[in-house]
Write a protein that holds these residues in place. Structure first.
Motif, PDB file in Angstrom:
ATOM      1  N   LEU A  68       7.009  -4.492  -3.574  1.00  0.00           N
ATOM      2  CA  LEU A  68       7.138  -3.072  -3.255  1.00  0.00           C
ATOM      3  C   LEU A  68       6.577  -2.202  -4.374  1.00  0.00           C
ATOM      4  CD1 LEU A  68      10.659  -3.040  -1.612  1.00  0.00           C
ATOM      5  CD2 LEU A  68       8.494  -2.526  -0.494  1.00  0.00           C
ATOM      6  N   LEU A  69       6.873  -2.559  -5.614  1.00  0.00           N
ATOM      7  CA  LEU A  69       6.335  -1.769  -6.725  1.00  0.00           C
ATOM      8  C   LEU A  69       4.804  -1.847  -6.760  1.00  0.00           C
ATOM      9  CD1 LEU A  69       8.891  -2.612  -9.567  1.00  0.00           C
ATOM     10  CD2 LEU A  69       8.757  -0.550  -8.143  1.00  0.00           C
ATOM     11  N   ALA A  70       4.262  -2.988  -6.405  1.00  0.00           N
ATOM     12  CA  ALA A  70       2.807  -3.131  -6.380  1.00  0.00           C
ATOM     13  C   ALA A  70       2.163  -2.253  -5.314  1.00  0.00           C
ATOM     14  CB  ALA A  70       2.434  -4.594  -6.148  1.00  0.00           C
ATOM     15  N   SER A  71       2.949  -1.858  -4.305  1.00  0.00           N
ATOM     16  CA  SER A  71       2.393  -1.032  -3.228  1.00  0.00           C
ATOM     17  C   SER A  71       2.400   0.458  -3.554  1.00  0.00           C
ATOM     18  CB  SER A  71       3.193  -1.260  -1.939  1.00  0.00           C
ATOM     19  OG  SER A  71       4.507  -0.713  -2.046  1.00  0.00           O
ATOM     20  N   HIS A  72       3.062   0.870  -4.645  1.00  0.00           N
ATOM     21  CA  HIS A  72       3.092   2.279  -5.015  1.00  0.00           C
ATOM     22  C   HIS A  72       1.700   2.761  -5.411  1.00  0.00           C
ATOM     23  CE1 HIS A  72       7.674   2.761  -5.929  1.00  0.00           C
ATOM     24  NE2 HIS A  72       7.462   1.869  -4.977  1.00  0.00           N
ATOM     25  N   GLU A  73       1.349   3.926  -4.936  1.00  0.00           N
ATOM     26  CA  GLU A  73       0.026   4.481  -5.246  1.00  0.00           C
ATOM     27  C   GLU A  73       0.162   5.810  -5.973  1.00  0.00           C
ATOM     28  OE1 GLU A  73      -2.111   4.820  -1.600  1.00  0.00           O
ATOM     29  OE2 GLU A  73      -2.511   2.658  -1.443  1.00  0.00           O
ATOM     30  N   SER A  74      -0.825   6.101  -6.803  1.00  0.00           N
ATOM     31  CA  SER A  74      -0.892   7.389  -7.478  1.00  0.00           C
ATOM     32  C   SER A  74      -1.450   8.441  -6.525  1.00  0.00           C
ATOM     33  CB  SER A  74      -1.774   7.283  -8.719  1.00  0.00           C
ATOM     34  OG  SER A  74      -3.133   7.119  -8.325  1.00  0.00           O
ATOM     35  N   GLY A 100      -4.684   7.430  -5.057  1.00  0.00           N
ATOM     36  CA  GLY A 100      -4.762   6.189  -4.297  1.00  0.00           C
ATOM     37  C   GLY A 100      -4.847   4.941  -5.136  1.00  0.00           C
ATOM     38  N   GLU A 101      -4.759   5.076  -6.435  1.00  0.00           N
ATOM     39  CA  GLU A 101      -4.780   3.896  -7.296  1.00  0.00           C
ATOM     40  C   GLU A 101      -3.371   3.321  -7.436  1.00  0.00           C
ATOM     41  OE1 GLU A 101      -6.461   5.111 -10.962  1.00  0.00           O
ATOM     42  OE2 GLU A 101      -8.424   5.600 -10.125  1.00  0.00           O
ATOM     43  N   ARG A 102      -3.294   2.088  -7.896  1.00  0.00           N
ATOM     44  CA  ARG A 102      -1.995   1.463  -8.076  1.00  0.00           C
ATOM     45  C   ARG A 102      -1.221   2.191  -9.167  1.00  0.00           C
ATOM     46  NH1 ARG A 102      -2.395  -5.038  -8.335  1.00  0.00           N
ATOM     47  NH2 ARG A 102      -0.184  -4.677  -8.830  1.00  0.00           N
ATOM     48  N   LEU A 103      -0.001   2.573  -8.847  1.00  0.00           N
ATOM     49  CA  LEU A 103       0.813   3.271  -9.843  1.00  0.00           C
ATOM     50  C   LEU A 103       1.357   2.298 -10.875  1.00  0.00           C
ATOM     51  CD1 LEU A 103       2.084   6.000 -10.663  1.00  0.00           C
ATOM     52  CD2 LEU A 103       4.073   5.361  -9.280  1.00  0.00           C
ATOM     53  N   PHE A 104       1.849   1.168 -10.387  1.00  0.00           N
ATOM     54  CA  PHE A 104       2.376   0.145 -11.300  1.00  0.00           C
ATOM     55  C   PHE A 104       1.349  -0.988 -11.385  1.00  0.00           C
ATOM     56  CE2 PHE A 104       6.348   2.115  -9.690  1.00  0.00           C
ATOM     57  CZ  PHE A 104       6.790   2.632 -10.908  1.00  0.00           C
ATOM     58  N   ARG A 105       0.792  -1.140 -12.563  1.00  0.00           N
ATOM     59  CA  ARG A 105      -0.327  -2.049 -12.751  1.00  0.00           C
ATOM     60  C   ARG A 105       0.156  -3.466 -13.058  1.00  0.00           C
ATOM     61  NH1 ARG A 105      -1.523   3.110 -13.966  1.00  0.00           N
ATOM     62  NH2 ARG A 105      -0.427   3.125 -15.972  1.00  0.00           N
ATOM     63  N   GLN A 106      -0.765  -4.431 -12.888  1.00  0.00           N
ATOM     64  CA  GLN A 106      -0.386  -5.841 -12.931  1.00  0.00           C
ATOM     65  C   GLN A 106       0.262  -6.270 -14.234  1.00  0.00           C
ATOM     66  OE1 GLN A 106      -0.533  -7.570 -10.043  1.00  0.00           O
ATOM     67  NE2 GLN A 106       0.777  -9.020 -11.135  1.00  0.00           N
ATOM     68  N   PRO A 107      -0.231  -5.840 -15.405  1.00  0.00           N
ATOM     69  CA  PRO A 107       0.452  -6.267 -16.636  1.00  0.00           C
ATOM     70  C   PRO A 107       1.928  -5.856 -16.673  1.00  0.00           C
ATOM     71  CG  PRO A 107      -1.704  -5.391 -17.154  1.00  0.00           C
ATOM     72  CD  PRO A 107      -1.469  -5.099 -15.697  1.00  0.00           C
ATOM     73  N   PHE A 108       2.222  -4.679 -16.145  1.00  0.00           N
ATOM     74  CA  PHE A 108       3.626  -4.240 -16.112  1.00  0.00           C
ATOM     75  C   PHE A 108       4.428  -5.093 -15.139  1.00  0.00           C
ATOM     76  CE2 PHE A 108       6.850  -1.293 -14.159  1.00  0.00           C
ATOM     77  CZ  PHE A 108       7.720  -1.287 -15.242  1.00  0.00           C
ATOM     78  N   LEU A 109       3.853  -5.391 -13.975  1.00  0.00           N
ATOM     79  CA  LEU A 109       4.559  -6.223 -13.000  1.00  0.00           C
ATOM     80  C   LEU A 109       4.783  -7.627 -13.559  1.00  0.00           C
ATOM     81  CD1 LEU A 109       2.733  -5.136  -9.714  1.00  0.00           C
ATOM     82  CD2 LEU A 109       4.917  -4.307 -10.607  1.00  0.00           C
ATOM     83  N   ASP A 110       3.801  -8.150 -14.295  1.00  0.00           N
ATOM     84  CA  ASP A 110       3.978  -9.462 -14.924  1.00  0.00           C
ATOM     85  C   ASP A 110       5.098  -9.416 -15.956  1.00  0.00           C
ATOM     86  OD1 ASP A 110       1.916 -10.453 -13.373  1.00  0.00           O
ATOM     87  OD2 ASP A 110       0.388 -10.230 -14.949  1.00  0.00           O
TER      88      ASP A 110
END
Length: 339
Positions: free
Chosen positions: A80-86, A89-99
């Motif tokens: 769900l966090l990965a689906s957040h957009e700015s 339209g860009e990803r709000l929560f980026r992959q390094p943070f999700l990792d």
């Protein structure tokens, strides 16, 4: 909510959006593991309009610690966090943070020193001190405030009500008016603050208490609608619960109907080898009606049954009721200390 939705709403994501955006900033700036300390305080005592508390009672820590034990980012949370957009339209929560969330977030890395539940606390003095990595402690803030603020407010009110009652038993009956399942937290906090029992069946059993309650006006109205009456309703209830019989006597008329009918049923109970527990008043001039009910019960040979008062009672209302009873009861031959 479905079980999955409940887990989503009450698990790791039980936080504010800005806690996560700040945590991502800390991760991207390499600040996330900096040692941090957050002190939880409150600014002022509860203000009830006509009166104000002079202390608070700490509560909520136990359920906060339970939340910490069971809350970890799940795959569903991260998706769900990965689906957040700015806004662009860009990803709000980026992959390094999700990792980082997936591999590093563990609330056992945080320590909490706190005032035990049930203790008196005051403004601008730490009730809880959180120490740990900056980003993890930041994410924790919302849940901590949610668990401690609300239960502390309820425990404080319960303490004041109990104090106003001067040692008389206090029953929490607030579940029906509470905001959703927060009623469970409220019932728990009321017991911490000084309520002797709660009507909340589930929380009572969770906490090792017996739930308490009487019956509602609707029970009397049901029997009336079916062609019976108040006396029949009382008799049926007493037959069902002969050793736990508390009758709500104000559905029709407290003095002219409810109490006389209760006395009739109490006499029948006594003849069958049982002793009544009491009556409940839920409307009208509670002090005056309590005095009149006590007078009628005493005259009928029932000085022992209790009189339960309910209906929007706070500490100020209880203080006023007791003062009125002290002033007026002797003129009716009723001992105020017996009420």
């Amino acid at each position: 909510m479905t079980p999955d939705e409940q887990q989503l709403a009450e698990g790791f994501l039980f936080t504010d959006q800005y806690q996560l955006t700040m945590a991502q900033l800390y991760v991207e700036q390499g600040m996330h593991d900096l040692p941090a300390q957050f002190d939880y305080t409150f600014r002022s005592y509860p203000d009830y309009g006509k009166h104000q508390a002079g202390y608070c009672v700490a509560a909520g820590l136990g359920w906060l610690l339970d939340w910490l034990d069971r809350s970890r980012p799940t795959d569903a949370d991260l998706e769900l966090l990965a689906s957040h957009e700015s806004a662009t339209g860009e990803r709000l929560f980026r992959q390094p943070f999700l990792d980082w969330l997936r591999t590093e977030v563990d609330f056992t890395r945080v320590s909490i020193r706190a005032i035990p539940e049930g203790r008196v606390v005051h403004p601008n003095e730490p009730i809880a001190i959180v120490e740990g990595p900056l980003a993890i402690a930041q994410i924790l803030e919302t849940s901590l405030l949610n668990h401690l603020n609300y239960q502390t407010l309820i425990a404080t009110k319960a303490s004041r009500v109990s104090e106003a009652g001067r040692g008389r038993p206090v029953l929490d009956f607030g579940l029906r008016r509470a905001p959703g399942v927060a009623g469970n937290a409220a019932s728990r906090a009321a017991l911490i603050g000084g309520a002797d029992f709660t009507s909340n069946v589930g929380v009572s059993h969770v906490l090792g208490h017996l739930p308490k309650g009487t019956h509602g006006h609707s029970m009397v109205q049901v029997f009336m609608a079916l062609g019976g009456g108040e006396l029949e309703a009382f008799r049926k209830f007493a037959n069902a619960y002969p050793d736990d019989c508390v009758l709500l006597v104000d559905t029709i008329d407290t003095v002219d109907s409810g109490v006389p009918n209760a006395i009739t049923v109490f006499e029948e109970l006594r003849a069958a080898g049982h002793e009544p527990v009491g009556i409940r008043l839920d409307s009208g001039d509670l002090a005056y009606l309590a005095i009149q009910a006590a007078r009628l019960l005493n005259d009928a040979g029932f000085p022992e049954p209790g009189i339960v008062l309910s209906s929007n009672l706070d500490e100020l209302a209880i203080w006023q009721i007791l003062r009125q009873i002290e002033d007026e009861a002797p003129s009716y031959g009723v001992d105020p200390a017996a009420l």
